[in-house]
Design a protein around this motif. Structure first.
Motif: not given
Length: 305
Positions: A20-46
């Motif tokens: 239920s919490l994951q569904q709420q997070l999904l609907e709120a757009g919590v999963h959207f990150g930045h463009l690949r070219k702006k990423w920090n490699p230390k965020m790879l596990p997430y």
């Protein structure tokens, strides 16, 4: 067998809540990150995947991290310590202010003043000055000064309140900081680290999660995403505060009960002692043949030799 079913049932309920919490997070757009070219490699596990050049955050990791951070913040609140909310981004200001006020915690939503933590005593002086001006403006102390001077002081107070209003009731350095976008709030994070303050933060794919003690991988730019995370954190803090108050009430009741028991025991002991003295007096009065007390007669004459 029944215990096994209960265990399975509790596991199922926990999974259901997570879903239920994951569904709420999904609907709120919590999963959207930045463009690949702006990423920090230390965020790879997430990071779960990449879609159209944008990194997608793994909501399983977000859920786990959010629950872990909430549990830690709940314990800090339960212990009576303060947690400072920091969110100076435009889309976070209103949400942070509302949630922090709801749980009576300090917050910073305007410009972070350099030294707000590391030079806390000086900042406290500014807060006291602001409170002093506010008091004098309301109690009529400034009625004797000119209108222009009064207006100048009112403007100074408003400026200070805008920056320091959220920490007006903070008497000492907080025990923890909750940050929205650790990259944007890097000065606050650096000061907290210098003082050994526990840090919690929303970490997007362009940031280093190792910079905070509790990283919550999430979209820190969207208003809906910020709202759901901050509200979840505030709810956990409120729960910790409620448990603290309940424990205080129990202690008061226990102390009152102990005092009443001691008082009753003392009254009973005094009554028994009084009764025992009364019985002793009656017994002495009724005993036959009790020896009479001899009173020496010092005035009796003695015969002459």
């Amino acid at each position: 067998m029944k215990a096994g079913f209960r265990d399975q049932g509790s596991k199922f309920n926990h999974m259901e809540q997570n879903t239920s919490l994951q569904q709420q997070l999904l609907e709120a757009g919590v999963h959207f990150g930045h463009l690949r070219k702006k990423w920090n490699p230390k965020m790879l596990p997430y990071i779960f995947a990449e879609k159209k050049g944008i990194h997608i955050i793994d909501l399983n990791k977000t859920t786990e991290s959010l629950q872990e951070a909430s549990a830690a913040l709940k314990q800090i609140a339960k212990s009576g310590k303060k947690i400072m909310f920091v969110g100076t981004k435009k889309q976070a200001k209103e949400i942070v202010t509302e949630c922090a006020k709801r749980v009576s915690m300090p917050f910073v939503t305007e410009r972070w003043l350099g030294g707000m933590l590391t030079n806390f005593n000086t900042v406290r002086k500014s807060v006291k000055k602001m409170q002093s001006i506010e008091k004098m403006l309301t109690d009529g102390t400034f009625d004797s000064i000119t209108k222009k001077e009064r207006l100048t002081l009112a403007r100074d107070k408003d400026k200070m309140e805008k920056v320091l209003g959220g920490i007006a009731q903070l008497g000492r350095v907080p025990a923890a900081l909750f940050l929205i976008d650790i990259g944007h709030e890097h000065i606050a994070l650096a000061e907290a680290k210098k003082l050994g303050i526990t840090t919690f933060g929303m970490v997007d794919t362009n940031s280093d999660p190792n910079k905070v003690d509790f990283a919550i991988p999430s979209n820190d730019d969207a208003t809906k995403s910020i709202a759901i995370i901050v509200n979840y954190i505030a709810a956990a803090i409120a729960e910790g505060l409620a448990e603290r108050q309940a424990a205080k009430d129990d202690d008061v009741e226990e102390v009152t009960s102990d005092e009443n028991e001691k008082k009753a025991a003392r009254i009973q002991a005094e009554a028994e002692s009084e009764a025992a003295r009364g019985r002793g007096a009656d017994k002495t009065a009724r005993t036959p043949g009790a020896p009479k007390r001899r009173v020496p007669n010092s005035g009796r004459r003695t015969g002459a030799r």
